[in-house]
Design a protein around this motif. Structure first.
Motif, PDB file in Angstrom:
ATOM      1  N   LEU A 153      57.379  53.707  -5.551  1.00 57.09           N
ATOM      2  CA  LEU A 153      56.447  52.886  -6.425  1.00 57.09           C
ATOM      3  C   LEU A 153      56.999  51.968  -7.645  1.00 57.09           C
ATOM      4  O   LEU A 153      58.105  52.678  -8.366  1.00 57.09           O
ATOM      5  N   MET A 154      56.982  50.909  -7.608  1.00 55.58           N
ATOM      6  CA  MET A 154      57.717  49.941  -8.539  1.00 55.58           C
ATOM      7  C   MET A 154      56.585  49.586  -9.591  1.00 55.58           C
ATOM      8  O   MET A 154      55.437  49.360  -9.309  1.00 55.58           O
ATOM      9  N   LEU A 155      56.830  49.794 -10.953  1.00 59.01           N
ATOM     10  CA  LEU A 155      55.805  49.609 -12.076  1.00 59.01           C
ATOM     11  C   LEU A 155      56.501  48.478 -12.996  1.00 59.01           C
ATOM     12  O   LEU A 155      57.602  48.630 -13.461  1.00 59.01           O
ATOM     13  N   ARG A 156      55.644  47.740 -13.500  1.00 65.33           N
ATOM     14  CA  ARG A 156      55.822  46.999 -14.592  1.00 65.33           C
ATOM     15  C   ARG A 156      55.241  47.592 -15.932  1.00 65.33           C
ATOM     16  O   ARG A 156      53.935  47.232 -15.645  1.00 65.33           O
ATOM     17  N   ILE A 157      55.822  47.990 -16.810  1.00 65.09           N
ATOM     18  CA  ILE A 157      55.194  48.659 -17.729  1.00 65.09           C
ATOM     19  C   ILE A 157      55.581  48.264 -19.083  1.00 65.09           C
ATOM     20  O   ILE A 157      56.600  47.674 -19.431  1.00 65.09           O
ATOM     21  N   GLN A 194      61.463  62.249 -11.801  1.00 62.49           N
ATOM     22  CA  GLN A 194      60.844  63.563 -11.839  1.00 62.49           C
ATOM     23  C   GLN A 194      59.699  63.886 -12.783  1.00 62.49           C
ATOM     24  O   GLN A 194      58.400  64.183 -12.354  1.00 62.49           O
ATOM     25  N   TRP A 195      59.973  63.326 -14.090  1.00 67.89           N
ATOM     26  CA  TRP A 195      59.016  63.328 -15.216  1.00 67.89           C
ATOM     27  C   TRP A 195      57.455  62.453 -14.664  1.00 67.89           C
ATOM     28  O   TRP A 195      56.377  63.090 -14.750  1.00 67.89           O
ATOM     29  N   LEU A 205      52.083  61.356 -12.852  1.00 69.06           N
ATOM     30  CA  LEU A 205      51.185  60.682 -12.186  1.00 69.06           C
ATOM     31  C   LEU A 205      50.516  61.790 -11.025  1.00 69.06           C
ATOM     32  O   LEU A 205      49.166  61.491 -11.197  1.00 69.06           O
ATOM     33  N   ALA A 206      51.031  62.847 -10.865  1.00 70.46           N
ATOM     34  CA  ALA A 206      50.322  63.774  -9.803  1.00 70.46           C
ATOM     35  C   ALA A 206      49.374  64.342 -10.586  1.00 70.46           C
ATOM     36  O   ALA A 206      48.124  64.474 -10.303  1.00 70.46           O
ATOM     37  N   ARG A 207      49.516  64.799 -11.915  1.00 69.32           N
ATOM     38  CA  ARG A 207      48.374  65.366 -12.740  1.00 69.32           C
ATOM     39  C   ARG A 207      47.287  64.418 -12.955  1.00 69.32           C
ATOM     40  O   ARG A 207      46.150  64.813 -12.748  1.00 69.32           O
TER      41      ARG A 207
END
Length: 119
Positions: free
Chosen positions: A74-78, A99-100, A105-107
């Motif tokens: 998953l590539m993100l630009r934030i 990991q974090w 994201l899962a939650r």
């Protein structure tokens, strides 16, 4: 998302088509179009299973690998400030940013999917 269904790792969005008075589903996260419909929940569920099974069988028969809803990358630009806070939060938790982020994201995804399943 209105409602969702899952089968064999595939997730579908369900909408109601008032013009035809049926439920219509579309599998999410794959480029191949997998759609199905039903006038009742039982018909919809049965057609969803049949559509996914048909897709997997077609892939097997044609010798191509079925697409999965996600590759795991998953590539993100934030915003840089958000990125910095994520890095700090991960360090405080004793985890890598990957990991974090995966846990966060899962939650968040579970919360959204739970809300749509009960809507």
């Amino acid at each position: 998302m209105s409602n969702a269904m899952t089968y064999k790792g595939y997730i579908a969005r369900i909408d109601f088509d008032g013009r035809d008075n049926i439920f219509v589903g579309h599998v999410l996260g794959v480029d191949d179009k997998i759609s199905f419909h039903g006038a009742t929940v039982d018909e919809l569920s049965s057609d969803f299973h049949a559509a996914v099974d048909h897709y997997l069988n077609d892939c097997e028969q044609s010798g191509r690998k079925p697409q999965k809803p996600a590759s795991g990358k998953l590539m993100l630009r934030i915003d840089p400030e958000v990125h910095a806070r994520v890095s700090i939060a991960a360090a405080v938790a004793g985890e890598s940013v990957n990991q974090w982020s995966e846990e966060a994201l899962a939650r968040a995804a579970s919360e959204v999917l739970e809300r749509t399943a009960t809507a």
